[in-house]
Write an enzyme that holds these catalytic residues in place. Structure first.
Site, PDB file in Angstrom:
ATOM      1  N   GLU A   1       4.872 -11.132  -6.165  1.00  9.16           N
ATOM      2  CA  GLU A   1       3.826 -11.259  -7.196  1.00  9.16           C
ATOM      3  C   GLU A   1       4.253 -10.713  -8.547  1.00  9.16           C
ATOM      4  OE1 GLU A   1       3.889  -9.201  -4.668  1.00  9.16           O
ATOM      5  OE2 GLU A   1       2.877  -7.301  -5.057  1.00  9.16           O
TER       6      GLU A   1
ATOM      7  N   CYS B   1       5.290  -6.213   1.757  1.00  6.27           N
ATOM      8  CA  CYS B   1       5.649  -4.797   1.803  1.00  6.27           C
ATOM      9  C   CYS B   1       4.882  -4.097   2.944  1.00  6.27           C
ATOM     10  CB  CYS B   1       5.397  -4.163   0.429  1.00  6.27           C
ATOM     11  SG  CYS B   1       6.176  -2.553   0.250  1.00  6.27           S
ATOM     12  N   TYR B   2       3.947  -3.201   2.645  1.00  5.05           N
ATOM     13  CA  TYR B   2       3.155  -2.554   3.698  1.00  5.05           C
ATOM     14  C   TYR B   2       2.510  -3.607   4.604  1.00  5.05           C
ATOM     15  CZ  TYR B   2      -0.328   0.699   5.714  1.00  5.05           C
ATOM     16  OH  TYR B   2      -1.095   1.458   6.557  1.00  5.05           O
TER      17      TYR B   2
ATOM     18  N   LYS C   1      -9.664 -11.510 -16.207  1.00  5.17           N
ATOM     19  CA  LYS C   1      -9.649 -11.584 -17.675  1.00  5.17           C
ATOM     20  C   LYS C   1      -8.849 -12.788 -18.197  1.00  5.17           C
ATOM     21  CE  LYS C   1     -10.572  -9.052 -21.478  1.00  5.17           C
ATOM     22  NZ  LYS C   1     -11.830  -8.312 -21.666  1.00  5.17           N
TER      23      LYS C   1
ATOM     24  N   ASP D   1     -15.462 -11.096 -23.514  1.00  2.60           N
ATOM     25  CA  ASP D   1     -16.323 -11.398 -22.373  1.00  2.60           C
ATOM     26  C   ASP D   1     -17.720 -11.845 -22.820  1.00  2.60           C
ATOM     27  OD1 ASP D   1     -14.097 -10.397 -21.189  1.00  2.60           O
ATOM     28  OD2 ASP D   1     -14.993  -8.475 -20.640  1.00  2.60           O
TER      29      ASP D   1
ATOM     30  N   GLY E   1       0.846  -1.197   0.000  1.00  7.60           N
ATOM     31  CA  GLY E   1       0.000   0.000   0.000  1.00  7.60           C
ATOM     32  C   GLY E   1       0.873   1.235   0.000  1.00  7.60           C
TER      33      GLY E   1
ATOM     34  N   HIS F   1       8.341  -7.798  -3.464  1.00  8.01           N
ATOM     35  CA  HIS F   1       7.070  -8.199  -4.086  1.00  8.01           C
ATOM     36  C   HIS F   1       7.209  -9.534  -4.824  1.00  8.01           C
ATOM     37  CE1 HIS F   1       4.764  -4.533  -3.321  1.00  8.01           C
ATOM     38  NE2 HIS F   1       5.953  -3.964  -3.312  1.00  8.01           N
TER      39      HIS F   1
END
Ligand code: XMP
Length: 516
Positions: free
Chosen positions: A174, A85-86, A372, A230, A58, A172
């Site tokens: 991710e 992190c945060y 997605k 979609d 964040g 991070h």
């Protein structure tokens, strides 16, 4: 929610630009993951019964007044926690540690040394690159914590609680710039949380088809078809679930790309054998747009015209009780539409083209839980061709927001031709899958040129191509010069009324992907 989601992990969102990315990474390891607000109560988490919790990063400083906090009770639930992190700073601070402004801010690649190859770092080399993005860091932990890794400027880059299943990472895992991030997250999910990986799209499709059948019974479902991924996937799922009870409506608003209507029709007849209504409404939309130049005004006018066309057509379909929409999980989160999710952040203009709730249909949104990339994978599983599944997104208001200034049939035709060349050349160069969205924009600017011996004064086309995973941030594509040259030459030679082509080299933010 499907049964497959029984084994789930929650991401508490502290305002990170990566919260959705974390959730997608978890799902890529076949563990269902949902994003919830950072101040969700420990009691509610107990009810939701996740296998583990991830605290996102964040932008705030944990020691600032008003910084987003979490319920400290979540650390007493006995559930595995991974703070990123945060999120690590929040966890360490809540459990007796100190967070301070780092002596040297770290942004970008950092070299990380694993001190203890415990749990999270099982199978990870002792030295690795990681991606850092922080101004603060944990400067001191209580005796309850054990440091697991360090970088040159961040002595506590990873920690583990000695008694509880609580871990923290300052970097991070991710992002792809942390090459071993997937394994580190996998260790958390499988070894620490004990997840077995029950989230499989094949099972999702089967369960959803059954759920739709049960809900719809013998009624009829109406589905708007736009040619986008979609709505095509929704139609394919419904066609499988209820076949002859499905009616699709395609509104040709005159703002579609070149040959788009034909390709949707072909795709439709090739893949779903259901009832299709095409509404030819180009004149209506052009009349509605006459004189409009303000982007939001254009969107509003298109929105109203669309609702009218759709409602008129739907009214002709007997027994239509349900309306199927291709709402995705990011739409649900960003519009604040889930009970435990974060507050709304979406740009409202994207909703303008939507259908009003008072259309008197019950909504079916079979993709509400999906990202997605999952929708695309599902599309492939349902047998849709690559062409549809990998089609670049196209805004609801179509070419109207790429025709900067007034929208006329003549200007749309120029834009359509130029756009078709951009897309064809990018495909020809094998770069269509690599780029996330590529298109032409017609500017309300004329410039001087010379063709043969004659001076010209004609339109300028801007070419836009971007690379992105989430469409919230984007970089302009570094397309090869010879490809740009081919695009430019072809547009100027083949599209009457254009004598200049420029390439848009703006990233998002501060620019947006579309020009309007
Ligand atoms: P921006 O321009 O905001 O676009 O960076 C982000 C993504 O959203 C698409 N977009 C829209 N989609 N209705 C839509 O359905 C709209 O009014 C609209 N405006 C932008 C855009 O194409 C990009 O993929």
């Amino acid at each position: 929610m499907t049964k497959l989601a029984d084994e789930k992990v929650l991401v508490l969102d502290f305002g990170s630009q990566y919260a959705q990315l974390i959730a997608r990474r978890v799902r890529q390891q076949h563990v269902y993951c949902e994003i919830v607000r950072h101040d969700i109560t420990a009691e509610r988490i107990r009810e939701l019964a996740p296998k583990g919790i991830i605290l996102s990063g964040g932008p705030a400083s944990v020691y600032e007044p008003g910084a987003p906090q979490c319920d400290p009770g979540i650390f007493q639930l006995g559930l595995p926690v991974l703070g990123i992190c945060y999120g690590m700073q929040i966890a360490c601070q809540a459990l007796g540690g100190k967070v301070q402004n780092a002596p040297a801010r770290e942004y970008g690649r950092a070299h990380c040394h694993v001190i203890k190859p415990d749990g999270l770092f099982a199978g990870i080399p002792a030295e690795m690159d990681v991606w850092m993005s922080h101004g603060d860091q944990v400067s001191q932990v209580s005796d309850d914590f054990l440091p697991l890794a360090a970088t040159d400027t961040c002595p506590i880059a990873a920690v583990k609680h000695r008694a509880l299943p609580i871990y923290g990472l300052q970097f991070h895992p991710e992002v792809t710039h942390t090459p071993r991030g997937t394994e580190i997250m996998g260790n958390f999910l499988k070894t620490v949380c004990g997840c077995t990986g029950t989230w499989k799209l094949g099972d999702f499709a089967r369960e959803t088809v059954e759920a739709v059948r049960r809900r719809v019974g013998r009624s009829r479902v109406v589905c708007g078809l736009s040619g986008g991924v979609d709505s095509s996937v929704v139609a394919a799922l419904l066609a499988q679930a209820i076949g002859p009870q499905l009616s699709c409506i395609l509104v040709d608003n005159g703002l579609l790309r070149k040959d788009e209507e034909e390709s949707v029709l072909k795709e439709f007849s090739d893949h779903f054998k259901t009832d299709l209504h095409v509404v030819h409404a180009e004149d209506k939309f052009l009349a509605a747009l006459a004189g409009a130049v303000d982007p939001q005004d254009k969107r509003r006018r298109i929105g109203h015209a669309f609702i009218e066309c759709f409602a008129d057509e739907a009214a002709k379909i007997e027994d239509a009780r349900f309306l199927a929409q291709g709402t995705l999980y990011p739409d649900v989160i960003e519009s604040g539409g889930s009970r435990d999710g974060p507050a709304a952040t979406i740009k409202l203009h994207h909703n303008v083209g939507g259908l009003p709730e008072d259309l008197a249909f019950e909504l079916i949104e079979p993709l509400r839980d999906l990202f997605k990339d999952e929708v695309r994978a599902l599309g492939l599983q349902l047998g849709l061709p690559d062409d549809i599944v990998w089609r670049h997104p196209f805004p609801g208001p179509g070419l109207a927001v790429r025709c900067v200034g007034e929208v006329t049939k003549q200007r749309l035709d120029v834009l359509r031709e130029a756009d078709a060349i951009v897309v064809a050349e990018i495909k020809q160069a094998g770069l269509y899958r690599q780029t996330a969205q590529a298109f032409a924009v017609l500017l309300p600017v004329q410039s001087v040129g010379v063709m043969g011996d004659a001076r010209t004064y004609a339109d300028v086309v801007a070419v836009r191509s971007i690379d992105t995973e989430d469409f919230m941030t984007a970089d302009w594509s570094h397309l090869p010069y010879d490809l740009l040259a081919r695009i430019s030459t072809r547009i100027i030679n083949e599209v009457k009324g254009v004598n200049r082509v420029v390439y848009d080299i703006s990233s998002k933010p501060p620019a947006t992907i579309e020009w309007e």
